[in-house]
Write an enzyme that holds these catalytic residues in place. Structure first.
Site, PDB file in Angstrom:
ATOM      1  N   CYS A  42       1.317  -1.282  -0.380  1.00 18.29           N
ATOM      2  CA  CYS A  42       0.032   0.366  -0.167  1.00 18.29           C
ATOM      3  C   CYS A  42       0.935   1.626   0.068  1.00 18.29           C
ATOM      4  O   CYS A  42       1.827   1.514  -1.113  1.00 18.29           O
ATOM      5  CB  CYS A  42      -1.157  -0.085   0.665  1.00 18.29           C
ATOM      6  N   HIS A  65      -3.595  -5.341   0.794  1.00 13.22           N
ATOM      7  CA  HIS A  65      -3.328  -5.183   2.160  1.00 13.22           C
ATOM      8  C   HIS A  65      -2.870  -7.055   1.786  1.00 13.22           C
ATOM      9  O   HIS A  65      -4.278  -7.913   2.614  1.00 13.22           O
ATOM     10  CB  HIS A  65      -3.618  -4.936   3.576  1.00 13.22           C
ATOM     11  N   GLU A  70      -1.537  -8.599   4.040  1.00 12.22           N
ATOM     12  CA  GLU A  70      -1.138  -9.139   5.628  1.00 12.22           C
ATOM     13  C   GLU A  70      -2.838  -9.343   6.111  1.00 12.22           C
ATOM     14  O   GLU A  70      -2.531  -9.771   7.977  1.00 12.22           O
ATOM     15  CB  GLU A  70      -0.366  -8.264   6.968  1.00 12.22           C
TER      16      GLU A  70
END
Ligand code: XMP
Length: 516
Positions: free
Chosen positions: A78, A172, A174
């Protein structure tokens, strides 16, 4: 080692967690310390985090240029993708400038070209769900890069420079809402960076023990036990590191669940032979809670009183130089803002407030980067019994925040009985481990019922059960109605003072897990 450069994202710790899950050790450093860390740690790869900042914005953070010249792989996530693009000669424009809104939430990307990041995972032409959260975007990538995946809102959803092993993802990976995110990160750290993937909790234990010894030297440490898993694991780990330089104080506020206080005492004194001061302070807490209704006032009072009692015991035991706490990452993020002022206090978690400043002590917080399930894994690694380690999380302020309205000893006793029955039913049904947290709440509402031939006018009890992986978001546990009916019947029949049971169907967000 993988170096994670933090630009202030709320989910940077999740990146570290995914890297740990891939069996690789990582260290998070703020972007200001990244150049030093690069020299000292000699990482095999770098991950650049997201950020609340905007790359085109004035004074927005940058990565040290050395990171891109070190000859090691870089993954920008990002903001990390955007800052890398900007610094390597591409262009990023803010959403405000282009007049386009950003992309937030679920998005789908299409793989347009193969790259090492996708090896064994994603093929050209496939569509995959990812989680986006960005206002700005890359409008021209730096030379050497190619587009390898696109999405509707981000033509540069994934960019790659295969020669330098630089990758940039707009989404993202994660967060859990990017289903393949963990595997993408594993691909980066193992396949691209060449890390072995053999790091384990045993390794974490060794590293932390060395760190604690380093930090503390031969000074004295005092640790406040709340009765929960976190402080217990922290204490056992620290005891393993420094032995009897550690004093444990168990401040028993009388707001624990049924049988819990005894469990803590026998675990420390019996199982581990760790010296323990057990202070029953329930009278003090109950007196102070008289007339307190406001949830934050309860939390503040309990936190403050916990500190008073703890401080008193610390003095009695001869004082200490360090204070140990079982603070976990979600406690940190929900209580304070990592970026200095943009975060909002949802609840004042009582284990992170006030104490260090007041006692003028340095902190030892070995679990600060871990999530709950990782603390459990560490607890098992340290030999804590499964019944203790596997216990559902329990909040520092205890039953007080499960009794909306005034807390009294009598109401605590009623709630404790209902809660024990509920948990007993859950265990008997074999559901305990499938649930993140289950508990009863005693409502400040009385309703009319009929038992035998008599009218009753008694309290309502609410049951809550949620699934979660980290306590930050949660879903309602879908019991079948037979289970709920049987449990409700038992509670009403066996607990004097409760004549009605309801089930809480609220996820987090918009609800929180606890009621206060
Ligand atoms: P909420 O209610 O904020 O809870 O959704 C998230 C998780 O944190 C626990 N919790 C606390 N834990 N001290 C703690 O140690 C506290 O003050 C506290 N308040 C909430 C809660 O039980 C859930 O697991």
């Amino acid at each position: 080692t993988i170096l994670i450069v933090d630009f202030g994202s709320q989910v940077t710790q999740l990146i570290a967690r995914r890297v740990r899950e891939a069996g690789v050790y990582s260290q998070i450093v703020p972007f200001t310390g990244a150049a030093d860390a690069l020299r000292n740690l000699r990482p095999k790869g770098v991950i650049l985090s997201g950020s609340p900042a905007s790359v085109p914005g004035e004074g927005s953070p940058r990565a040290p240029q050395e990171l891109f010249d070190a000859g090691i792989p870089v993954l920008g996530i990002c903001y990390g993708q955007q800052v890398m693009t900007q610094q390597l000669g591409g262009e990023v424009r803010s959403g405000r400038e282009t007049g386009e809104g950003g992309e937030f939430g679920r998005a789908f990307l299409t793989v347009t070209q193969q790259c090492r990041l996708f090896d064994g995972l994603w093929q050209v032409g496939e569509r995959h769900q990812v989680w986006m959260s960005h206002g700005d975007k890359v409008t021209r990538f730096a030379s050497g890069f190619e587009i390898v995946a696109i999405s509707d809102g981000a033509p540069f959803a994934v960019i790659a420079d295969e020669e330098r092993c630089f990758y940039g993802v707009q989404f993202h990976p994660e967060v859990v809402h990017t289903p393949d995110g963990g595997r993408l990160i594993a691909n980066f750290v193992r396949h691209v960076c060449g890390c072995a993937g053999d790091w384990t909790m045993a390794e974490f234990r060794r590293t932390k023990i060395a760190e604690i010894r380093d930090q503390v030297g031969d000074a004295k440490v005092i640790c406040g036990l709340s009765g929960g898993v976190d402080s217990a694991v922290a204490a056992v780990l620290i005891h393993e590191a420094i032995g009897d330089q550690l004093t444990c104080v168990f401040v028993d506020h009388g707001l624990l669940r049924s049988g819990e206080a005894d469990q803590v005492v026998s675990l420390f004194r019996g199982h581990y032979n760790i010296p323990l001061v057990h202070r029953d302070a329930s009278v003090l807490f109950m007196n102070g809670l008289k007339g307190v209704i406001d949830p934050e006032a309860k939390r503040k009072f309990i936190g403050k009183t916990f500190i008073d009692v703890f401080e008193d015991e610390a003095k009695r035991s001869g004082g200490a130089d360090f204070l140990a706490q079982g603070t976990l990452y979600p406690d940190v993020i929900e209580s304070v803002s990592l970026t200095g002022g943009t975060g909002v206090t949802i609840k004042s978690h009582h284990n992170v407030g006030g104490l260090p400043e007041r006692m003028d002590m340095q902190l030892v917080e070995p679990l600060r980067e871990l999530f709950k399930d990782e603390v459990r894994a560490l607890g098992r690694e340290l030999g804590l019994p499964e019944v203790f380690v596997g216990r559902h999380p329990f909040p520092g302020p205890g039953l007080a925040i499960r009794i909306p309205g005034e807390v009294t000893r009598e109401r605590c006793d009623i709630l404790r009985k209902a809660d024990a029955i509920y948990l007993d039913e859950i265990r008997k049904a074999g559901l305990y481990d499938a649930i993140w947290q289950a508990f009863a709440v005693l409502l400040p509402v009385r309703t009319v019922g009929v038992m035998g031939d008599s009218r009753t006018y008694d309290n309502v009890c609410a049951l809550r059960a949620v699934t979660s992986t980290d306590g930050m978001t949660a879903d309602v546990y879908p019991f079948d109605s037979g289970f709920l009916t049987a449990t409700a019947t038992r509670i009403v029949n066996e607990v004097a003072g409760i004549n009605r049971v309801v089930y809480d169907y609220t996820s987090k967000p918009p609800g929180t897990i606890e009621w206060e």
